[in-house]
Write a protein that holds these residues in place. Structure first.
Motif, mmCIF file in Angstrom:
data_model
loop_
_atom_site.group_PDB
_atom_site.id
_atom_site.type_symbol
_atom_site.label_atom_id
_atom_site.label_comp_id
_atom_site.label_asym_id
_atom_site.label_seq_id
_atom_site.Cartn_x
_atom_site.Cartn_y
_atom_site.Cartn_z
ATOM 1 N N SER A 54 42.293 46.498 50.323
ATOM 2 C CA SER A 54 43.342 47.029 49.434
ATOM 3 C C SER A 54 44.068 45.897 48.726
ATOM 4 O O SER A 54 44.432 46.022 47.552
ATOM 5 N N CYS B 119 42.037 36.638 47.067
ATOM 6 C CA CYS B 119 42.759 37.415 46.051
ATOM 7 C C CYS B 119 42.769 36.695 44.700
ATOM 8 O O CYS B 119 42.741 37.327 43.651
ATOM 9 N N ALA B 120 42.792 35.359 44.760
ATOM 10 C CA ALA B 120 42.810 34.583 43.510
ATOM 11 C C ALA B 120 41.414 34.476 42.895
ATOM 12 O O ALA B 120 41.276 34.047 41.751
ATOM 13 N N PHE C 252 44.172 45.332 44.714
ATOM 14 C CA PHE C 252 45.432 45.174 43.983
ATOM 15 C C PHE C 252 45.344 43.989 43.014
ATOM 16 O O PHE C 252 45.652 44.113 41.829
ATOM 17 N N PHE C 253 44.894 42.852 43.531
ATOM 18 C CA PHE C 253 44.852 41.666 42.664
ATOM 19 C C PHE C 253 43.758 41.796 41.601
ATOM 20 O O PHE C 253 43.928 41.308 40.483
ATOM 21 N N LYS D 16 42.916 44.590 40.138
ATOM 22 C CA LYS D 16 43.464 45.478 39.104
ATOM 23 C C LYS D 16 44.442 44.734 38.197
ATOM 24 O O LYS D 16 44.570 45.060 37.016
ATOM 25 N N LEU D 17 45.143 43.759 38.758
ATOM 26 C CA LEU D 17 46.070 42.981 37.930
ATOM 27 C C LEU D 17 45.329 42.241 36.819
ATOM 28 O O LEU D 17 45.910 41.880 35.801
ATOM 29 N N TYR D 18 44.041 41.988 37.069
ATOM 30 C CA TYR D 18 43.223 41.301 36.059
ATOM 31 C C TYR D 18 42.291 42.287 35.367
ATOM 32 O O TYR D 18 41.233 41.904 34.875
ATOM 33 N N ASP D 19 42.670 43.549 35.413
ATOM 34 C CA ASP D 19 41.982 44.603 34.666
ATOM 35 C C ASP D 19 40.588 44.936 35.185
ATOM 36 O O ASP D 19 39.762 45.458 34.436
ATOM 37 N N LYS E 295 45.935 32.648 31.292
ATOM 38 C CA LYS E 295 46.204 33.398 32.526
ATOM 39 C C LYS E 295 44.943 34.063 33.071
ATOM 40 O O LYS E 295 44.752 34.152 34.273
ATOM 41 N N GLN E 296 44.102 34.564 32.163
ATOM 42 C CA GLN E 296 42.866 35.234 32.596
ATOM 43 C C GLN E 296 41.911 34.243 33.250
ATOM 44 O O GLN E 296 41.089 34.612 34.075
#
Lengths: 249, 305
Positions: B90, B142-143, B94-95, B97-100, B70-71
């Motif tokens: 923003s 975002c990806a 958000f995206f 932060k989803l990946y730390d 996933k990472q």
């Protein structure tokens, strides 16, 4: 990661002006109108009794309307592809659900605070056990949003969610004695009410206002609310896979 | 690093969405995934992106990195998954932060991505003010926030203007040069021809053909000669290929290109002024696609896949 979901959900809700209407303005209007209707011509003691029943009763009923916002948010994410996209990120489903859930607990806590403040300012209601009342309010927020989480992941459409919310909120209010004092209701309904969290929340909140809530009763009511909320969360975790299956991507 | 998809099967109720799909996607490749509606492309992409978890078979990433699958994967869905009321930056935060990603790293990466997708001047504008092309670019951005090694793109150019499409193509080529592996699902054959090194055709949940684009063109698609200005064609041509009337000329589909052209030129040696146009028509991947999948409409044959 969970923080990102929490922040986003919070931002979206703060931008939602409809939420203010459903959660604060409408309950205040209803509370005011019904108090006016039921207290007209009553003496001070009866008036206080009615107000002490209606204010927490309507709070308990109207907190359930948060479920509409929860359903809308989840269905929108599901149909826009956001749920699937978030699922492709390395965040565990339980943390995704927690991130979505916590803002609503916070919102309901604020709602309860505003509605009790309204009662205090306008009707000078008694709040004899504020710590227990605050704790019960948090458990109430936990219960209703936990239940909302399960509902949001279970319904197929937004309309279905709105309809079920109304059944739960209004039906529960009727049976649990939020509209009419419970001891005026038939025995069968009084027994049924004991299975509903609304009943426990309402009774306990009323007692804290009077200052008569014993710790044993506080733990019973909190336990019931906690059990309902936790069940909602666990059922939502179980439902998540099915929810993700139908999510667009 | 190689992505191994080994005998992956997926059922929706009684319907088999994928029937034992196996693919090997090498590092740095731009791998096209092509198929009609309901062929199973999106299901396969969702499995690779770990969105669908209940399937048979294996998806393995063979590499030296300690990161999870996933990472290492960036997923660009077909839908535009952006928060319309938030700004571009923003959404990227958000995206990220989803990946730390956090703090300075998050901010600097968001600025880098905004530059890459050509939206640096619109960073603080709300997404709802963006055009379709800008949203598509941000959707890709975002990806990219977590610098994925593999980028899965599910029809990323649907409904956008040619300029944005070209910009996205350039981005993809740059990403590939940087070593990113790209899995690109599309209906547009010209996109595959332009971008992809290898392609897999999927139909009815099966890989019906795969390989290098040029090799498939040679194997399945026959080149043609287009000739304009001739009222009648020499009779010898009939034995050399299939002739069809095409616009204001003839299209001769043949494997004997040189023989056909020589015949035409010889025939009109003395009246060369009548010959207005003579050209070789390169075979198209679309011909391969139609050859492999047929020309029947597939709308709504299967939901869900």
């Amino acid at each position: 990661m969970m923080g990102a979901i929490f922040t986003l959900e919070m931002k979206k809700n703060l931008q939602d002006k409809g939420l203010l209407f459903w959660m604060v303005i409408l309950p205040i209007i209803f509370t005011y109108l019904f108090i006016e209707i039921f207290t007209s011509g009553a003496d001070d003691i009866a008036k206080l009794e009615v107000i002490t029943s209606i204010v927490p009763g309507y709070i308990v009923m109207f907190v359930f309307f948060i479920m509409i916002s929860m359903v809308t948010s989840f269905i929108k994410d599901r149909d826009s592809g956001m749920t699937a996209r978030i699922a492709s990120a390395p965040i565990k489903p339980k943390f995704y659900l927690l991130g979505k859930w916590l803002p609503y607990i916070l919102i309901v806590c604020v709602q309860i605070f505003i509605l009790f403040s309204f009662g205090k300012v306008v009707y000078d209601i008694n709040l004899e056990q504020p710590i227990l009342l605050t704790s019960l309010s948090i458990f109430l927020a936990y219960m209703v949003t936990g239940f909302g989480l399960f509902l949001a992941l279970s319904v197929k459409t937004e309309n279905m969610g709105i309809a079920l919310t109304q059944v739960i909120a209004l039906g529960g209010a009727l049976i649990s004695g939020l509209w009419v004092p419970i001891d005026m209701m038939p025995n069968m309904l009084q027994k049924t009410a004991e299975f509903l969290p609304q009943y426990w929340a309402h009774q306990a909140l009323q007692d804290t206002m009077h200052g008569t809530l014993a710790y044993k009763d506080f733990f019973t009511a909190s336990g019931v609310l906690f059990a309902y909320g936790t069940s909602g969360f666990l059922l939502a975790v179980i439902r998540y896979r099915s929810f993700l299956k139908v999510a667009r991507s | 690093m190689v992505l191994h998809i080994n005998q992956v099967k997926k059922e929706y109720g009684n319907k088999e969405a994928l029937k034992s799909v196996s693919l090997v996607i090498p590092k740095g490749a731009c791998y096209g995934l092509v198929g009609p509606n309901g062929a199973g492309k999106s299901t396969l992409l969702k499995i690779i992106a770990s969105i669908i978890l209940d399937y048979e078979g294996k998806v393995r990433l063979i590499n030296l990195s300690n990161q999870s699958l996933k990472q290492q994967i960036g997923y660009v869905p077909q839908e535009i998954c952006l928060e319309q009321n938030l700004s571009a930056i923003s959404n990227l935060y958000f995206f990220g932060k989803l990946y730390d990603l956090k703090g300075k790293e998050l901010k600097s990466r968001a600025m880098e991505v905004l530059k890459e997708i050509g939206l640096i001047d619109r960073a603080k504008d709300k997404v709802k003010q963006f055009s379709g092309g800008m949203k598509r670019r941000l959707n890709i951005g975002c990806a990219l926030m977590h610098r994925p090694n593999i980028l899965i793109m599910d029809e990323p150019t649907v409904g956008i203007d040619p300029q944005s499409r070209r910009y996205i193509f350039e981005m993809i080529k740059q990403l590939q040069q940087q070593g990113c592996t790209i899995i690109y699902a599309t209906h547009y054959m010209e996109e595959v021809e332009q971008l992809c090194d290898e392609v897999a055709f999927i139909d009815h949940g099966e890989i019906i053909e795969q390989g290098r684009v040029e090799a498939l063109l040679q194997r399945y698609a026959t080149p043609s000669v287009f000739v304009k200005g001739m009222k009648e064609l020499p009779e010898q041509l009939i034995t050399l290929g299939d002739i069809t009337r095409h616009k204001d000329g003839y299209l001769i589909t043949t494997n004997q290109l040189i023989a056909v052209m020589e015949t035409i030129l010889q025939h009109y040696q003395e009246e060369s002024d009548k010959l207005l146009r003579l050209e070789i028509v390169r075979p198209r991947l679309e011909d391969v696609f139609i050859t492999l999948t047929g020309s029947e409409l597939r709308d709504g044959q299967r939901g869900h896949v």
